[in-house]
Design an enzyme around this catalytic site. Structure first.
Site, PDB file in Angstrom:
ATOM      1  N   GLN A 257      -1.608   3.819  -5.012  1.00 10.86           N
ATOM      2  CA  GLN A 257      -0.345   3.327  -4.453  1.00 10.86           C
ATOM      3  C   GLN A 257       0.789   4.289  -4.795  1.00 10.86           C
ATOM      4  OE1 GLN A 257      -0.092   0.742  -2.479  1.00 10.86           O
ATOM      5  NE2 GLN A 257      -2.113  -0.151  -2.735  1.00 10.86           N
ATOM      6  N   ASP A 353      -7.330  -4.346   2.123  1.00  9.92           N
ATOM      7  CA  ASP A 353      -6.152  -3.460   2.072  1.00  9.92           C
ATOM      8  C   ASP A 353      -6.455  -2.216   2.914  1.00  9.92           C
ATOM      9  OD1 ASP A 353      -3.907  -2.039   1.437  1.00  9.92           O
ATOM     10  OD2 ASP A 353      -4.300  -1.896  -0.718  1.00  9.92           O
ATOM     11  N   CYS A 381      -0.012  -2.120   5.311  1.00 10.60           N
ATOM     12  CA  CYS A 381       1.144  -1.212   5.359  1.00 10.60           C
ATOM     13  C   CYS A 381       1.613  -1.033   6.809  1.00 10.60           C
ATOM     14  CB  CYS A 381       0.806   0.123   4.701  1.00 10.60           C
ATOM     15  SG  CYS A 381      -0.607   0.932   5.438  1.00 10.60           S
TER      16      CYS A 381
END
Ligand SMILES: C[S@@+](CC[C@H](N)C(=O)[O-])C[C@H]1O[C@@H](n2cnc3c(N)ncnc32)[C@H](O)[C@@H]1O
Length: 425
Positions: A257, A353, A381
């Site tokens: 990240q 994710d 995202c």
């Protein structure tokens, strides 16, 4: 022509109307009255460029960086940070309504970055004719920079040294990828797209040039996979991150990240979701180095992660050991293939994710038909693909209960969301 900016849209531009026609204009703020020229005309809309700001919107501020507007790295430095976060909340809500088809989406928390500057722990600089920086938006022109205020301070300070390095290398590289751990240990990748001559510089030479605690550097060639392939590495090719009570080894070729101030919040929020029920088995798809699998593993009976990158899976396997967790396993697979492992194990909690492109219809169908599935925690995202996938999950009887916006990317239009989905039938 003159128009008033109504709102910001995903991609960062401001939306305004002139004689019933919609215009998208970069570097505008809501409430701005701007004189623009048309730069692109499409069947349903136009794009424009500011010629003059006639009236400033109430959240417009002076951008802090001298390269803002030229450099393609940031979109919203001309907006105060509160307004940036509110714009992201509104964009997420609109995406969930229009694409996700949820009338009143529950965004129950918005978590701004504790510091909206110097948050990035990594950068991919472009290099061309002695210039080092980022591409100007929509071009392959390198905007030469001497500093970058969204980068961690030591990385920003290294930019001048990188220019010197570019000039001393026998072949000018195409890119520098640089990463700093929270403890300021720095790793550099020198990336070539074509042929290059042998490099004789040592780790110490480059360390002195960059004036950072460089622990390793590698020579890479951009490969067919789209990811740079390693040719040679000198020194240490990994660093450690300590986040809350967890420790992660992150290798030079693994994803981690980017916002060093928000990883802990991301981990906490996902873990809270895993704590709300006594789950027997959690699957973490696109698990990287185990950033979410390992914390989730503390609250469930058993967990496993699936990830395509060999480097990330090697880190994940190591990380489960250094964090003392024995109930976790990892598999190096593309999700498309790993779905068989998921079906065989039948998890009741699924954490996802994925990259910006989101999930394929097949993966959504397969996850939805897991017989024991109770909840999905979807970290995304990209609000557009998230909303698209949520609409598909809905068709399979899986509904979004709530979502949280966690601002990972201040000064840019990028939006990170954690969506909590529950199987209702
Ligand atoms: C957004 S990152 C998330 C990583 C991890 N959850 C974290 O928080 O650090 C996405 C990850 O998906 C991996 N990935 C990309 N495409 C994949 C695929 N088709 N199958 C499995 N993993 C993939 C990447 O290597 C990367 O580690």
């Amino acid at each position: 022509m003159q128009l008033e900016i109504e709102k910001l849209v995903y991609g960062g531009k401001g939306l305004g109307r002139f004689q019933g026609r919609t215009f998208f204009v970069p570097f505008t703020a809501p409430g701005d009255v701007v004189e623009i020229e048309e730069t692109l005309k499409k069947s349903g809309y136009s794009e424009g460029r500011i010629k003059k700001i006639v009236k400033k919107g109430k959240n417009r501020i002076e951008p802090r960086c001298p390269y803002f507007g030229k450099c393609g790295g940031c979109d919203w430095q001309h907006l105060d940070y509160e307004a940036q976060v509110e714009a992201k909340r509104a964009i997420l809500e609109e995406n969930l309504q229009k694409i996700g088809r949820i009338k009143k989406p529950n965004i129950d928390e918005v978590i701004p970055s504790p510091n909206p500057w110097h948050y990035r722990n990594r950068a991919q600089f472009k290099v061309k004719n002695g210039k080092v920086g980022f591409f100007a938006k929509g071009t392959h022109e390198v905007v030469d920079i001497d500093r970058c205020d969204i980068l961690k301070e030591n990385l920003s300070q290294a930019i001048k040294g990188l220019k010197k390095l570019a000039s001393l290398l026998p072949t000018e590289p195409n890119e520098f990828h640089i990463y700093s751990s929270n403890k300021d240990e720095v790793i550099l990748k020198i990336v070539y797209h074509g042929k290059f001559k042998k490099i004789d510089l040592t780790l110490d030479d480059i360390k002195d040039m960059l004036n950072v605690n460089l622990v390793g550097f590698g020579i890479y060639k951009s490969g067919e996979s789209g990811y740079p392939e390693r040719i040679k590495f000198f020194g240490k090719d990994f660093t450690y991150e300590k986040i809350d009570k967890f420790k992660f080894r992150v290798s030079a070729d693994s994803f981690f990240q980017v916002n060093r101030f928000q990883v802990e919040n991301l981990i906490k929020k996902v873990s809270q979701g895993a704590m709300e029920y006594q789950y027997l088995l959690a699957a973490d798809l696109y698990c990287g180095v185990g950033t979410l699998t390992i914390p989730v593993g503390r609250y469930v009976h058993k967990a496993f992660g699936i990830e395509a990158s060999f480097s990330a899976i090697s880190d994940a396997l190591y990380n489960k050991d250094i964090n003392g967790l024995r109930n976790i396993s990892f598999f190096c697979r593309e999700t498309e293939e790993g779905i068989e492992i998921i079906k065989e194990n039948s998890p009741d909690l699924v954490v996802i994710d994925p990259p910006r492109s989101g999930l394929s219809q097949r993966i959504i169908r397969e996850i939805s038909s897991l017989p024991r599935l109770k909840r999905i925690i979807y970290v995304s995202c990209n609000p557009a693909t998230l909303a698209r996938d949520i609409a598909l999950f809905y068709q399979h009887g899986i509904h979004m209960e709530k979502s949280k916006l966690i601002d990972m990317f201040p000064q840019t239009y990028h939006i990170e969301t954690i969506a909590f989905l529950r199987k209702v039938r």
